[in-house]
Design a protein around this motif. Structure first.
Motif, PDB file in Angstrom:
ATOM      1  N   ASP A  93       0.841  -1.200   0.000  1.00 15.42           N
ATOM      2  CA  ASP A  93       0.000   0.000   0.000  1.00 15.42           C
ATOM      3  C   ASP A  93       0.874   1.248   0.000  1.00 15.42           C
ATOM      4  OD1 ASP A  93      -2.233  -1.585   0.103  1.00 15.42           O
ATOM      5  OD2 ASP A  93      -2.326  -1.554   2.319  1.00 15.42           O
ATOM      6  N   GLU A  94       0.294   2.333  -0.486  1.00 18.24           N
ATOM      7  CA  GLU A  94       0.975   3.626  -0.432  1.00 18.24           C
ATOM      8  C   GLU A  94       1.147   4.015   1.042  1.00 18.24           C
ATOM      9  OE1 GLU A  94       2.030   5.282  -3.161  1.00 18.24           O
ATOM     10  OE2 GLU A  94       2.842   6.950  -1.990  1.00 18.24           O
ATOM     11  N   PRO A  95       2.381   4.300   1.473  1.00 21.19           N
ATOM     12  CA  PRO A  95       2.559   4.691   2.884  1.00 21.19           C
ATOM     13  C   PRO A  95       1.967   6.081   3.126  1.00 21.19           C
ATOM     14  CG  PRO A  95       4.668   4.169   1.797  1.00 21.19           C
ATOM     15  CD  PRO A  95       3.639   4.299   0.718  1.00 21.19           C
ATOM     16  N   LYS A  96       1.667   6.368   4.372  1.00 17.00           N
ATOM     17  CA  LYS A  96       1.121   7.687   4.669  1.00 17.00           C
ATOM     18  C   LYS A  96       2.244   8.737   4.675  1.00 17.00           C
ATOM     19  CE  LYS A  96       1.024   7.994   9.758  1.00 17.00           C
ATOM     20  NZ  LYS A  96       2.392   7.635   9.975  1.00 17.00           N
ATOM     21  N   LEU A  97       1.859   9.966   4.340  1.00 18.14           N
ATOM     22  CA  LEU A  97       2.838  11.058   4.302  1.00 18.14           C
ATOM     23  C   LEU A  97       3.182  11.497   5.721  1.00 18.14           C
ATOM     24  CD1 LEU A  97       4.265  12.965   2.171  1.00 18.14           C
ATOM     25  CD2 LEU A  97       2.516  14.650   2.798  1.00 18.14           C
ATOM     26  N   GLU A  98       4.469  11.694   5.981  1.00 22.26           N
ATOM     27  CA  GLU A  98       4.908  12.221   7.284  1.00 22.26           C
ATOM     28  C   GLU A  98       5.517  13.609   7.063  1.00 22.26           C
ATOM     29  OE1 GLU A  98       7.058   9.097   9.740  1.00 22.26           O
ATOM     30  OE2 GLU A  98       6.998   8.080   7.802  1.00 22.26           O
TER      31      GLU A  98
END
Lengths: 652, 652
Positions: A93-98
């Motif tokens: 999955d696309e990782p979340k933006l940090e």
């Protein structure tokens, strides 16, 4: 294509010359960062994380207007293929933006003026991916519309057939060829320039040199270099099996798998042994199982021995079979450590040994934890020659405040590790790392006698190991490697007439006690005398440590110190002391060598000790795959050669 | 029997511990002396002399009553054989008895008090004998009735089949692994800790370490160590292919044959080439043909190139085919040299070249003498980067007082030597020794930049040599060896921000300019810039020598000096100066590094320079017999391996 991408990378590299020493973020060639970085090498199937960062410096020489790009994209291109979005390529999955920010100093002037440069960051991390197919890959970060950061990755194409049943990797921490030469001189008799006996190291059929440089500095520390030796990835000073990102959290950095983790994943019934004369939370043992950007996270280290990683899904890992060393303070409950690790290991079916007798009596068919004192293990010299220095240390490993006076050495620990692993894993084989840690620790404090004693103990351990493997019928199936993780700039240039030095009144006259070239004379450390020390057949240490003519030893960079070129009989040296407790201001300790000459330091005045050096370090190899270890190569090749020899590459 | 004799020898050795540094006579275990001494190794058929001495000290700690024994006897015993009188064994006449006396100081106290010990001597010498049969021998001197000195000799049992047509032996004088590491760092680009290019040395398939110790001191000089490399005999500091006896005459000491002499004796049509960046009377080239206890006898050295030995019958020797280097002062008529060697060599059909143009135009089918300036050849750095330093030297080799401004380097000299030897000796093969002399010379004066430049020139020469041999179709028949004769205690521990150092007012603040570990950063010597230096494809030197962040380099022992860690653009360094011309009293030269910090010396105050060090040095080998050069061994094994590879052993 390979050539083109190298040219691209060099151009990028040159663009940040302004910050070669003070760096915004090591391994990050421009405002986009990809970890693993350009030129990373992988074992086929090795797990790793990918960290992407986009930087927007708000001041300083790189200042730009605007927020860091939140819409960056990332693709993987296999050679001769097309770019594929990483999510598709790795089926994740696309990782979340940090988002975060960090600050750094552009140089020492900025540091003095306290004018930091601030950088805003957007970031993503892909966890636990792997490249199974050997070959070349381009990992491309696209950001700020048209900008690109390309990392060229190579998955090595290695034979997959296992050739060694067992591997034992000895690490003389900080050990160089120069030190081996000096150790031989004080422990082996010679006649007319020819030695009558050889070191165990001298008998190895294959010799190599490995280059120890870090990813972002040419001098490494032991965390970084052990990481390279065990994982095939060079990283940043103080990091254990992660690339260091710019976030504050020491546990969120992108990881990669170690030889211990890979070996156990491929062979669930294979044995792992970890032996060190350091405190066991120290970098060289820690780097087999730990993943953090801060080697000082000792509780993390001990917890990874016990249970592996708990913060993310990672390789299945149920602990080493044998874990032997010192550093009891990190196993006991404390402010840092909320748990009693002795209890936890015992609950996991380890027998726990706190002294040499218990070590030797421990059952060979059970897992074994041995912790023999607080702090680092006392040196060979103190354990064997100046034993009064073991008293009044209140360092018994149970925390009771007694003295630890029944101490094993590297040899006893290593031979016991082999006994246990041989008993438990005679079918699937084993991997042992055995570290002579205090070659480094005593070199740091300019205590050359103690450092050389540790080196000779390592050599004696190697000798005894080979004998034991022969006795067990395992020698031909065992790859034996002896190497170091970095050097210290040590050498010897002659001898010192200590009697003459003592008799002179001032430093300039004392210096006449030094003999060089023909006046160096012969080693007096191997000659007899009424109180000379004696050893078993085949065991070689000096027969005396305090001859009138000693070695004129030194390192190339040092704090202020006094030097009288004599063994420190009252315990390990402390060459420099902080003035009025000011840790930024060290001066020579007069007491350390009262009769000595004063040597002004060449290191910053906040350095209390010597530091690591640049030199390539030697590699000695024998057994299956020994031919892989000849010539000159990178430290990471040690990992790839061991992995190849154990058949751990998944390629093809 | 072997074991017994070793025990005997150790006992003898221990008996003279009182004089380990100051010795009555090196290699002489008691009052009887045999040269070649105990533990000497021989090539089967190698010519040598035997010197016997009996000592009678008249005062000092060993004083005895009476004259030295004039009736000593000497026997040779082949293993399992009976003692045979040497005259009978070697079929030579009894030599005549000689007598002399000499004096020595027992230690520095005796030296200060000027209380020498006097020794009366009786002596004999057997000239030009040989042992043709491999095996162990005991050479026994019987004296004073019941006293014995036994020397155990070994004639090595080597294969006699020739495996290499040609041998080229490169010597980086004083070169260590540490220096190779530093040279690589400043000349080869890296990305994230991985080099994009390799040194020529890094590509060699076989790596070894050799131990450089002298016969009677653990630190060697270049005469002694070159002797070991070329003859298989370790001797005393300053000696060239002789064991040093106690007589005053520097030309009467017992000789032994060198690789050049043996090769020419076995193969009268084989070629010999000698190339050095030193003055040609210097030790490393000299040791191929000279025989003297004093390396300072320069006229002797040049005369042995020209005509071999004239004072005794020795090997037939008609000079090298190629002799290239510097040191014109020893070829011109002078107080020391009564002859004009240019004339003499020309009369012997040498073409003589005094500059690079003449070198390159010299006919390849004629013998060649090339002498390119007085003193040592200018360094690579001065010839290629700071060329203004070549002016106003009045060093043209014809003695005319002009400047030598058309200078070849090691590469041009070596490639020309190969051209000539290939043209003249394509049937019988050739041996070349090529020396990068100023690695050592510039290390002595702490001029690390120039030393590393010399090392990189050596590496470039090795690269170009391998290419040329490939082009000539000779590579597979040529054994290529690169090694050193001893080390200097050099290493690098980080970087220095020279701008910051310059901006600070006092030494303790200046030291904060030093960066170590992560603050060492990356090498700035390989990055571009408007004035960056460019080289041909495959040639690697720094693109700039004066980056802001330089190397934090040092050696382990040094005279007083100032250090600012910057390249010396105005010419080679002079770190220390004699106070009021007193050569026993050197102080730091302020002028040498005006902005630098003061570093108090650790060597005697009569030392103007750094000194040699103990460390084992690396050996790189490729070609026929390369497998002989792996692992750890003595310097003399280089000789035996080359001799074996050229089929020069007469055994069996």
């Amino acid at each position: 294509m390979r050539t083109l991408s190298i040219v691209h990378a060099i151009a990028a590299f040159v663009s940040c010359t302004a910050a070669q020493t003070f760096q915004r973020l090591g391994g990050c060639p421009d405002l986009g960062c990809v970890f693993p970085p350009d030129q990373a090498d992988f074992l086929a199937g090795q797990y790793f994380d990918i960290r992407l960062e986009v930087h927007s410096p708000i001041n300083g020489s790189e200042a730009r207007v605007g927020e860091p790009d939140p819409n960056f994209t990332f693709t993987i291109t296999k050679k001769r293929g097309k770019p594929i979005a990483a999510t598709k390529f790795f089926k994740v999955d696309e990782p979340k933006l940090e988002r975060w920010d960090f600050s750094w100093y552009e140089d020492r002037f900025a540091e003095d003026a306290d004018t930091p440069s601030i950088v805003n960051v957007t970031s993503k991390i892909y966890r636990r991916v792997a490249l199974k197919e050997p070959g070349e890959y381009e990992a491309t970060l696209n950001y700020y519309g048209s900008q690109k950061t390309v990392a060229n990755w190579l998955v090595r194409d290695l034979p997959t057939k296992r050739r060694a049943k067992n591997v034992i990797l000895f690490i003389g921490d900080g050990m160089t060829t120069n030190m081996i030469t000096a150790a031989r001189l004080i422990a082996h008799k010679s006649i007319n320039g020819k030695y009558m006996t050889k070191m165990a190291l001298d008998k190895f059929p294959v010799l190599g040199h490995q280059m120890t440089h870090s990813m972002d500095s040419f001098i490494t520390d032991s965390a970084n270099s052990a990481t390279a030796l065990y994982s095939g990835h060079k990283t940043t000073v103080n990091a254990l099996n992660v690339y260091v990102d710019s976030s504050e959290d020491p546990f969120d950095d992108p990881k990669f798998e170690t030889i211990a983790e890979i070996f156990r994943r491929h062979h669930p019934h294979a044995g792992i042994g970890i032996v060190s004369t350091a405190f066991l939370a120290d970098a060289t043992p820690a780097a087999l199982t730990s993943h953090t950007s801060d080697r000082g996270e000792y509780d993390h280290v001990i917890s990874t021995y016990y249970e592996g990683l708990t913060n993310y899904t990672w390789t299945e890992w149920n602990g080493p079979d044998v874990l032997l060393g010192a550093g009891a303070e990190n196993f006991l409950k404390s402010e840092d450590a909320k748990r009693d690790y002795y209890d936890l290991f015992a609950q996991n079916d380890y027998s726990v040994a706190w002294n040499k007798t218990a070590l030797q009596n421990a059952p060979n068919d059970q897992k074994l934890l041995g912790v023999f004192q607080t702090s680092n293990l006392a040196t060979w010299l103190d354990r064997n020659v100046y034993q009064a220095n073991l008293l009044n240390k209140t360092n018994y490993p149970d925390g009771s405040g007694r003295d630890a006076d029944d101490l094993p050495g590297l040899k006893e620990m290593t031979l016991k590790a082999i006994d246990v692993l041989h008993e438990r894993h005679s079918d699937d084989g084993w991997f042992i790392m055995s570290e002579a840690a205090s070659v480094d620790k005593q070199m740091h404090t300019l205590d050359y006698d103690r450092a050389l004693g540790e080196l000779l103990e390592l050599d004696d351990t190697v000798r005894a190991t080979i004998e034991k493997l022969k006795h067990l019928g395992e020698l031909e199936d065992t790859l034996v490697i002896v190497t170091a993780d970095h050097g210290h700039g040590f050498d010897v240039t002659g001898s010192v007439d200590t009697k003459y030095l003592e008799a002179q009144d001032d430093d300039r006259h004392k210096r006449s006690a030094v003999g060089y070239y023909e006046s160096s004379g012969l080693s007096q450390y191997t000659t007899g005398g009424p109180n000379s020390l004696r050893y078993s057949e085949g065991v070689h240490f000096p027969t005396r440590w305090d001859p009138r003519y000693t070695l004129h030893s030194g390192v190339v960079a040092f704090p202020d110190h006094h030097e009288n070129y004599q063994v420190h009989k009252d315990g390990p040296r402390t060459p420099a002391l902080a003035a009025q407790g000011d840790k930024n201001n060290y001066y020579a300790s007069y007491k350390d060598a009262v009769s000595g000459i004063l040597i002004n330091g060449t290191l910053p005045v906040d350095a209390a000790q010597g530091v690591h050096s640049l030199t390539d370090v030697p590699v000695f190899a024998q057994g299956p795959c020994q031919e892989l270890f000849g010539g000159v190569y990178s430290s990471i090749d040690i990992f790839f050669n061991i992995a190849e020899c154990l058949g751990l590459s998944e390629g093809k």
